[in-house]
Design a protein around this motif. Structure first.
Motif, PDB file in Angstrom:
ATOM      1  N   PRO A 128       9.333 -53.107   1.080  1.00 45.66           N
ATOM      2  CA  PRO A 128       9.260 -54.386   1.805  1.00 45.66           C
ATOM      3  C   PRO A 128       7.895 -54.601   2.446  1.00 45.66           C
ATOM      4  CG  PRO A 128      10.358 -52.750   3.160  1.00 45.66           C
ATOM      5  CD  PRO A 128      10.030 -52.070   1.852  1.00 45.66           C
ATOM      6  N   HIS A 129       7.730 -55.782   3.076  1.00 37.87           N
ATOM      7  CA  HIS A 129       6.560 -56.014   3.918  1.00 37.87           C
ATOM      8  C   HIS A 129       6.531 -54.951   5.026  1.00 37.87           C
ATOM      9  CE1 HIS A 129       5.289 -59.907   2.380  1.00 37.87           C
ATOM     10  NE2 HIS A 129       6.478 -60.454   2.574  1.00 37.87           N
ATOM     11  N   LEU A 130       5.329 -54.647   5.491  1.00 38.38           N
ATOM     12  CA  LEU A 130       5.154 -53.706   6.600  1.00 38.38           C
ATOM     13  C   LEU A 130       4.089 -54.265   7.531  1.00 38.38           C
ATOM     14  CD1 LEU A 130       4.941 -50.503   4.378  1.00 38.38           C
ATOM     15  CD2 LEU A 130       6.850 -51.073   5.891  1.00 38.38           C
ATOM     16  N   GLU A 131       4.095 -53.780   8.783  1.00 38.06           N
ATOM     17  CA  GLU A 131       3.068 -54.203   9.734  1.00 38.06           C
ATOM     18  C   GLU A 131       2.372 -52.979  10.297  1.00 38.06           C
ATOM     19  OE1 GLU A 131       2.607 -54.501  13.484  1.00 38.06           O
ATOM     20  OE2 GLU A 131       0.763 -55.553  12.899  1.00 38.06           O
ATOM     21  N   HIS A 132       1.096 -53.136  10.636  1.00 30.77           N
ATOM     22  CA  HIS A 132       0.254 -52.009  11.005  1.00 30.77           C
ATOM     23  C   HIS A 132       0.730 -51.270  12.251  1.00 30.77           C
ATOM     24  CE1 HIS A 132      -2.042 -54.928   8.690  1.00 30.77           C
ATOM     25  NE2 HIS A 132      -2.781 -53.949   8.249  1.00 30.77           N
ATOM     26  N   ALA A 133       1.247 -52.002  13.240  1.00 26.74           N
ATOM     27  CA  ALA A 133       1.740 -51.393  14.487  1.00 26.74           C
ATOM     28  C   ALA A 133       0.721 -50.442  15.105  1.00 26.74           C
ATOM     29  CB  ALA A 133       3.072 -50.679  14.251  1.00 26.74           C
ATOM     30  N   GLY A 147       1.355 -61.079  12.112  1.00 20.57           N
ATOM     31  CA  GLY A 147       0.420 -60.116  11.549  1.00 20.57           C
ATOM     32  C   GLY A 147      -0.192 -60.537  10.221  1.00 20.57           C
ATOM     33  N   TYR A 148      -0.869 -59.579   9.624  1.00 19.90           N
ATOM     34  CA  TYR A 148      -1.327 -59.680   8.232  1.00 19.90           C
ATOM     35  C   TYR A 148      -0.523 -58.595   7.513  1.00 19.90           C
ATOM     36  CZ  TYR A 148      -5.510 -62.556   9.227  1.00 19.90           C
ATOM     37  OH  TYR A 148      -6.378 -63.565   9.587  1.00 19.90           O
ATOM     38  N   TYR A 149       0.470 -58.960   6.768  1.00 20.14           N
ATOM     39  CA  TYR A 149       1.466 -57.988   6.319  1.00 20.14           C
ATOM     40  C   TYR A 149       1.095 -57.277   5.040  1.00 20.14           C
ATOM     41  CZ  TYR A 149       3.837 -60.272  10.033  1.00 20.14           C
ATOM     42  OH  TYR A 149       4.127 -60.782  11.268  1.00 20.14           O
ATOM     43  N   HIS A 150       1.417 -56.003   5.028  1.00 22.44           N
ATOM     44  CA  HIS A 150       1.421 -55.270   3.769  1.00 22.44           C
ATOM     45  C   HIS A 150       2.345 -56.032   2.811  1.00 22.44           C
ATOM     46  CE1 HIS A 150       1.781 -51.789   1.044  1.00 22.44           C
ATOM     47  NE2 HIS A 150       3.070 -52.089   0.989  1.00 22.44           N
ATOM     48  N   ALA A 151       1.859 -56.209   1.554  1.00 21.66           N
ATOM     49  CA  ALA A 151       2.618 -56.991   0.578  1.00 21.66           C
ATOM     50  C   ALA A 151       3.870 -56.261   0.116  1.00 21.66           C
ATOM     51  CB  ALA A 151       1.735 -57.283  -0.632  1.00 21.66           C
ATOM     52  N   PHE A 152       4.993 -56.969   0.069  1.00 24.30           N
ATOM     53  CA  PHE A 152       6.174 -56.352  -0.539  1.00 24.30           C
ATOM     54  C   PHE A 152       5.910 -56.170  -2.038  1.00 24.30           C
ATOM     55  CE2 PHE A 152       7.968 -59.466  -3.340  1.00 24.30           C
ATOM     56  CZ  PHE A 152       7.688 -60.710  -2.804  1.00 24.30           C
ATOM     57  N   SER A 153       6.673 -55.292  -2.647  1.00 24.73           N
ATOM     58  CA  SER A 153       6.539 -55.181  -4.103  1.00 24.73           C
ATOM     59  C   SER A 153       7.880 -54.850  -4.741  1.00 24.73           C
ATOM     60  CB  SER A 153       5.471 -54.155  -4.472  1.00 24.73           C
ATOM     61  OG  SER A 153       6.010 -52.996  -5.055  1.00 24.73           O
ATOM     62  N   VAL A 154       8.096 -55.425  -5.886  1.00 24.77           N
ATOM     63  CA  VAL A 154       9.239 -55.092  -6.729  1.00 24.77           C
ATOM     64  C   VAL A 154       8.656 -54.649  -8.063  1.00 24.77           C
ATOM     65  CG1 VAL A 154      11.295 -55.960  -7.916  1.00 24.77           C
ATOM     66  CG2 VAL A 154      10.763 -56.759  -5.594  1.00 24.77           C
ATOM     67  N   GLN A 155       8.962 -53.425  -8.456  1.00 22.36           N
ATOM     68  CA  GLN A 155       8.379 -52.864  -9.673  1.00 22.36           C
ATOM     69  C   GLN A 155       9.485 -52.418 -10.622  1.00 22.36           C
ATOM     70  OE1 GLN A 155       5.008 -50.393  -9.418  1.00 22.36           O
ATOM     71  NE2 GLN A 155       4.258 -51.300  -7.510  1.00 22.36           N
ATOM     72  N   GLU A 156       9.403 -52.914 -11.827  1.00 21.37           N
ATOM     73  CA  GLU A 156      10.379 -52.531 -12.852  1.00 21.37           C
ATOM     74  C   GLU A 156       9.719 -51.560 -13.813  1.00 21.37           C
ATOM     75  OE1 GLU A 156      12.421 -55.775 -14.843  1.00 21.37           O
ATOM     76  OE2 GLU A 156      12.442 -54.587 -16.682  1.00 21.37           O
ATOM     77  N   TYR A 157      10.244 -50.357 -13.873  1.00 21.68           N
ATOM     78  CA  TYR A 157       9.747 -49.330 -14.787  1.00 21.68           C
ATOM     79  C   TYR A 157      10.779 -49.107 -15.885  1.00 21.68           C
ATOM     80  CZ  TYR A 157       5.479 -47.455 -12.669  1.00 21.68           C
ATOM     81  OH  TYR A 157       4.188 -47.275 -12.241  1.00 21.68           O
ATOM     82  N   ALA A 158      10.296 -48.869 -17.079  1.00 19.92           N
ATOM     83  CA  ALA A 158      11.200 -48.503 -18.171  1.00 19.92           C
ATOM     84  C   ALA A 158      10.515 -47.457 -19.035  1.00 19.92           C
ATOM     85  CB  ALA A 158      11.561 -49.722 -19.012  1.00 19.92           C
ATOM     86  N   ALA A 159      11.310 -46.535 -19.570  1.00 20.39           N
ATOM     87  CA  ALA A 159      10.752 -45.502 -20.444  1.00 20.39           C
ATOM     88  C   ALA A 159      11.577 -45.410 -21.715  1.00 20.39           C
ATOM     89  CB  ALA A 159      10.738 -44.151 -19.738  1.00 20.39           C
ATOM     90  N   TYR A 172      11.764 -45.964   8.046  1.00 16.25           N
ATOM     91  CA  TYR A 172      12.132 -47.093   8.914  1.00 16.25           C
ATOM     92  C   TYR A 172      11.528 -48.437   8.532  1.00 16.25           C
ATOM     93  CZ  TYR A 172      12.714 -43.040  12.078  1.00 16.25           C
ATOM     94  OH  TYR A 172      13.035 -41.840  12.643  1.00 16.25           O
ATOM     95  N   GLY A 173      10.371 -48.404   7.843  1.00 21.24           N
ATOM     96  CA  GLY A 173       9.530 -49.600   7.799  1.00 21.24           C
ATOM     97  C   GLY A 173      10.119 -50.789   7.044  1.00 21.24           C
ATOM     98  N   GLU A 174      10.385 -51.855   7.772  1.00 16.86           N
ATOM     99  CA  GLU A 174      10.718 -53.112   7.115  1.00 16.86           C
ATOM    100  C   GLU A 174      10.368 -54.286   8.004  1.00 16.86           C
ATOM    101  OE1 GLU A 174      14.808 -53.899   6.076  1.00 16.86           O
ATOM    102  OE2 GLU A 174      14.226 -55.587   4.789  1.00 16.86           O
ATOM    103  N   ILE A 175       9.533 -55.161   7.484  1.00 15.90           N
ATOM    104  CA  ILE A 175       9.305 -56.470   8.080  1.00 15.90           C
ATOM    105  C   ILE A 175      10.013 -57.456   7.159  1.00 15.90           C
ATOM    106  CG2 ILE A 175       7.621 -58.285   8.546  1.00 15.90           C
ATOM    107  CD1 ILE A 175       7.430 -56.135  10.630  1.00 15.90           C
ATOM    108  N   SER A 176      10.976 -58.170   7.681  1.00 20.07           N
ATOM    109  CA  SER A 176      11.710 -59.140   6.869  1.00 20.07           C
ATOM    110  C   SER A 176      11.550 -60.529   7.473  1.00 20.07           C
ATOM    111  CB  SER A 176      13.190 -58.762   6.785  1.00 20.07           C
ATOM    112  OG  SER A 176      13.743 -58.642   8.075  1.00 20.07           O
TER     113      SER A 176
END
Lengths: 161, 747
Positions: B343-348, B438-450, B668-672
């Protein structure tokens, strides 16, 4: 007009009775060693002593501090030679340093009331002080190094600790 | 111990202007060296200052910002060593914003590699000139004079002169050509490579530090700002009548504006000016503001991430392709797919953003805890409508930064208010302000396949990422990630697999996206290391052995031929090739450290991860203990190969810190965002790791002769994946969406 005893000095202060001691100390008296981190007593950066007991000054109205001996980080020792201050240097504890005033004040209060704390007791006493840089392992080592050489100290009720 | 100096510019110029009382050394930095260290910036000739007074006191200018990484100590260590200065006679002076000093933007873990050689030249030049001065005094050969601990000694006769006594004469000599300088062999280093105590130790333990939040100026007033809770929203109207009644409140006014792209502009808000911080905060509580929340008022970050997890993103852009992924999947014996979310995160930062500004007679002076002093100067100048030459930026200590304080919006706020109010103004952000604006860490959704072939070997890996880009701060329609973002371990996964594809799904940003300690490496390392661990378990193989094998034979990883320009953090590729041997070396070091595969009790387990970032290589092994619905992290072993180092104690402390930082975000980290606004507000609902939940930490610094790599950031990315891998080893669930506390009640 309020009389506050801070680090052994009497200060005359004009402040709203609800003004937190933190801001009296920082803004009115320009003692900036005590830091602001959260304003809700959650991070410990603002820790000072009232008669040797640790309190979160951001959440203590100044009216409640009258009549106590208030100690801030500036008053922890005369020349920076409190055993914990020396241990902090010997263990290279700080990184950015911002939380360390609060850490030292909490640690000093712990050792004054419990001269040989266990790891769990250290954790409990220090859990209220957040360090974002992650100096916890070194804080713990520093506290333990001082505790190791401390001689017997009477507990709050006069009994042995 | 080196002392702090609080000299301001006027004092310093006075000191250095008296050229007859000392040697002021300037060094010209080779502009070509600067150019490759900072691609895109104009080549400039730069000067760093070493001042030697007639009483022997050496002042070294620290031109990079100190945020706990130790740069105010480590760079001067280098100068002092080559200069043969007595460290106890060294004072540090923090530089103001000034292009003369070269790149001051303290970001990206490159202070040492960018300035190691320059600092050596500074020290060696000073030492040479001092030897020349002594030789002239004694009428002997320079070659017969050697330097030792603040003294020049004439070898044959044993005569000695201290640096202070030589200062004036030394200043008369011309600066030597750097090409003629002799440097110490590493075996002779006195400070470089040694655990020198940080220069600010005394101040820190006595509370004598000055962070941005501590600056006091005569006549100063305090400001607390209510900013629009939704990015891009603006003030429709406000009623300050109740606020103005609060004792101490002086004035209430607009500040900032809704601008997109946001860049470093102050957000739209209403500022309360008061005689002290608390009164300003109390006044703010009494404001009645009507907002025009704007287009981002519907942003629901969890819903948006779910949208991508369900595969509903728009067609992806291909970044990298090796071999023939589609055929590999067609003929695969087995396939495996997993989607990972961060998820998004904040520097704190423990010290929230804070700055003081004075605006008088068309000049503006700022005191702030900023990572980028020159950018701060330029942003402030733009905000108040002054030429940059009329803006002075003083850099204080930073109470934590992690990238937040590279964005000087808070300094611009102070400057704007100082101009409007006609008095020095200190802006102090509350914790809520920092978490919610803040200036938030970008959330990411990553799809991996093998795809696995009949022998169980991985024949193909595909990876697809959806994540908002930092470029959204600077350019509209920045829906695709930039190369510097996907190059942080996504488009260049280092696996010896014959078919690899990386793709990027366009993602719109609905808030300010910013860089946070190790940046996209956090998201990419989490996904890649989790996926490799899943593949290991599918193959019933040991996770560490499987990692070593999938990384493969010793080689340099390059991706240019596969469609993605090989990324190396702005460094010259030939100096910093990405070596799989170093990646594996880090794994083997941490294996030895933790005794992998170590015996564990019931409900205990170890997890492993490795990641190369900022030109260094870090492996982590984490041990957890599970109880019903709880996770306890018992132990973390971390090994770093960062090439040559300057201060081993600061490297160790950065690794310890990275473990704590990485565990905080993983556990713990989640900025929603809901209805456009951040749901979290303080450390009760945006918790950070505390001492009582912190593990034992064991650090290994791998000895290396490779050139200096980054230290501040590389420790963070492998922490989260090693943790979730450990949880699986301990018999727990496979967590693919952080934070861990979404899955376990007590963490």
């Amino acid at each position: 007009m309020r009389l506050l005893n801070i680090n052994g000095v009497e200060h005359s202060v004009e402040a709203d009775p609800n003004m937190p001691l933190l801001w009296v100390v920082r803004d009115l008296l320009q003692l900036t060693g005590t830091k602001f981190g959260c304003g809700k007593g959650l991070c410990g950066a603002c820790t000072v002593h009232l008669d040797g007991n640790p309190v979160r000054s951001c959440s203590l109205p100044v009216s409640a501090a009258v009549g106590f001996k208030i100690t801030t980080i500036e008053g922890l020792s005369k020349d920076g030679d409190h055993p914990l201050q020396k241990a902090w240097a010997a263990h290279n504890v700080p990184q950015c340093g911002y939380c360390q005033s609060g850490q030292l004040m909490s640690a000093a209060a712990l050792l004054a009331s419990n001269s040989k704390p266990s790891d769990a007791e250290i954790d409990q006493a220090m859990a209220g002080n957040i360090c974002r840089c992650g100096t916890y392992p070194r804080i713990k080592s520093a506290i333990k190094s001082v505790a190791a050489v401390q001689t017997y100290r009477p507990g709050k009720d006069g009994g042995a600790v | 111990m080196a002392r702090l100096s609080k000299l301001n510019r006027r004092d310093f110029l006075l000191l250095t202007g008296i050229t007859s009382t000392g040697l002021v050394l300037q060094a010209s930095i080779n502009p070509e060296v600067l150019a490759f260290a900072n691609p895109g910036k104009a080549a400039l000739s730069l000067n760093l200052f070493v001042h030697l007074a007639t009483d022997g006191q050496v002042t070294i200018v620290a031109h990079r910002s100190e945020m706990g990484q130790g740069v105010r100590t480590s760079l001067p260590q280098i100068v002092a060593d080559e200069m043969d200065a007595d460290w106890s006679k060294v004072t540090i002076l923090q530089a103001q914003a000034d292009e003369q000093y070269g790149d001051q933007d303290t970001d990206g873990s490159h202070s040492i590699r960018s300035f190691f050689q320059t600092m050596r030249e500074m020290g060696a030049s000073a030492q040479f000139m001092l030897r020349q001065a002594a030789a002239a005094t004694w009428s002997v050969d320079v070659a017969s004079c050697r330097a030792e601990n603040h003294v020049i000694i004439h070898q044959p006769s044993g005569r000695r002169l201290g640096y202070g006594a030589l200062a004036e004469k030394a200043a008369q000599f011309p600066l030597p050509d750097v090409k003629t300088l002799h440097f110490k062999p590493e075996s002779a280093y006195k400070y470089i490579g040694k655990p020198v105590t940080i220069v600010d130790m005394d101040a820190i333990v006595t509370g004598a530090t000055q962070f941005g939040i501590d600056v006091v100026r005569p006549g100063m007033v305090h400001a607390s700002i209510e900013r629009c809770p939704v990015f891009g929203g603006k003030v429709k109207q406000f009623d300050a009548s109740q606020a103005l009644k609060v004792p101490g409140v002086l004035q209430v006014l607009h500040v900032g504006k809704a601008v997109e792209p946001a860049s470093f502009n102050p957000l739209a808000g209403v500022a309360v000016i008061a005689t002290n911080t608390w009164a300003a905060q109390e006044g703010r509580k009494k404001l009645v503001i009507t907002w025009d929340l704007g287009a981002h008022a519907t942003y629901d970050s969890r819903a948006m991430m779910a949208h991508f997890v369900a595969g509903k993103g728009e067609p992806a852009k291909q970044l990298r392709h090796r071999g023939d992924v589609d055929t590999a999947f067609k003929v695969a014996d087995k396939t495996h797919r997993a989607v990972y979310s961060v998820p998004h995160l904040e520097h704190a930062t423990m010290e929230p953003p804070a700055a003081v500004a004075e605006y008088v007679d068309g000049q503006c002076e700022v005191w702030a805890c900023v990572q980028s002093p020159v950018r701060t100067r330029d942003v402030v100048a733009g905000a108040v409508g002054l030429p940059a030459s009329k803006v002075t930026v003083n850099v204080t200590l930073l109470g934590g930064a992690f990238g937040r304080k590279s964005k000087p919006d808070f300094a611009a706020e102070a400057a704007l208010l100082a101009k409007a109010v006609g008095r020095p103004v200190k802006v102090t952000w509350t914790r809520e302000d920092a978490i919610q604006n803040g200036y938030y860490h970008a959330f990411s959704v990553q799809e991996y396949a093998a795809a696995l072939d009949p022998s169980g070997n991985v024949s193909a890996i595909t990876a697809k990422v959806a994540s908002p880009s930092i470029m959204s701060l600077f350019a509209p329609k920045s829906d695709y990630l930039a190369d510097f973002e996907t190059g942080q371990g996504f488009a260049n996964i280092p696996y010896n697999v014959p078919n690899i594809r990386a793709e990027n799904t366009p993602t719109v940003a609905h808030t300010r996206i910013g860089w946070m300690r190790s940046v996209y490496n956090i998201n990419h390392a989490f996904a890649s290391n989790s996926f490799v661990d899943e593949l290991a378990r599918l193959s019933k193989r040991d996770s560490l052995d499987f990692q070593l094998e999938i990384i493969g034979a010793d080689r340099v990883v390059e991706t240019t031929d596969e469609g993605f320009p090989t990324f190396s953090y702005g460094a010259e590729l030939s100096d910093y090739p990405f070596k799989t041997s170093r990646l594996k070396g880090a794994l083997l070091a941490v294996k030895q450290s933790c005794g992998w595969p170590a015996k564990v009790g019931t409900s205990e387990g170890w997890g492993i991860a490795v990641h190369g970032s900022f030109l260094s290589y870090v492996a982590v092994a984490t041990k957890v203990h599970l109880a019903s619905d709880s996770v306890r992290v018992d132990e973390v072993h971390i090994a770093i190969d960062c090439g040559k180092i300057v201060n081993p104690d600061r490297v160790k402390s950065q690794m310890e810190g990275a473990v704590i930082f990485g565990l905080s975000l993983a556990l713990y980290g989640e900025i929603s965002f809901k209805d456009g606004a951040v749901e979290q507000s303080n450390f009760d609902n945006y918790p950070l790791l505390r001492m009582d939940r912190s593990p034992k930490i064991v650090v290994t610094i791998i000895e290396s002769k490779e050139p200096h790599g980054g230290v501040g950031e590389p420790g963070v990315p492998p922490i989260a994946p090693s943790l979730v891998n450990a949880i699986v080893s301990a018999g727990g669930t496979r967590i693919r969406d952080l934070p861990v506390r979404r899955h376990y009640k007590k963490v």
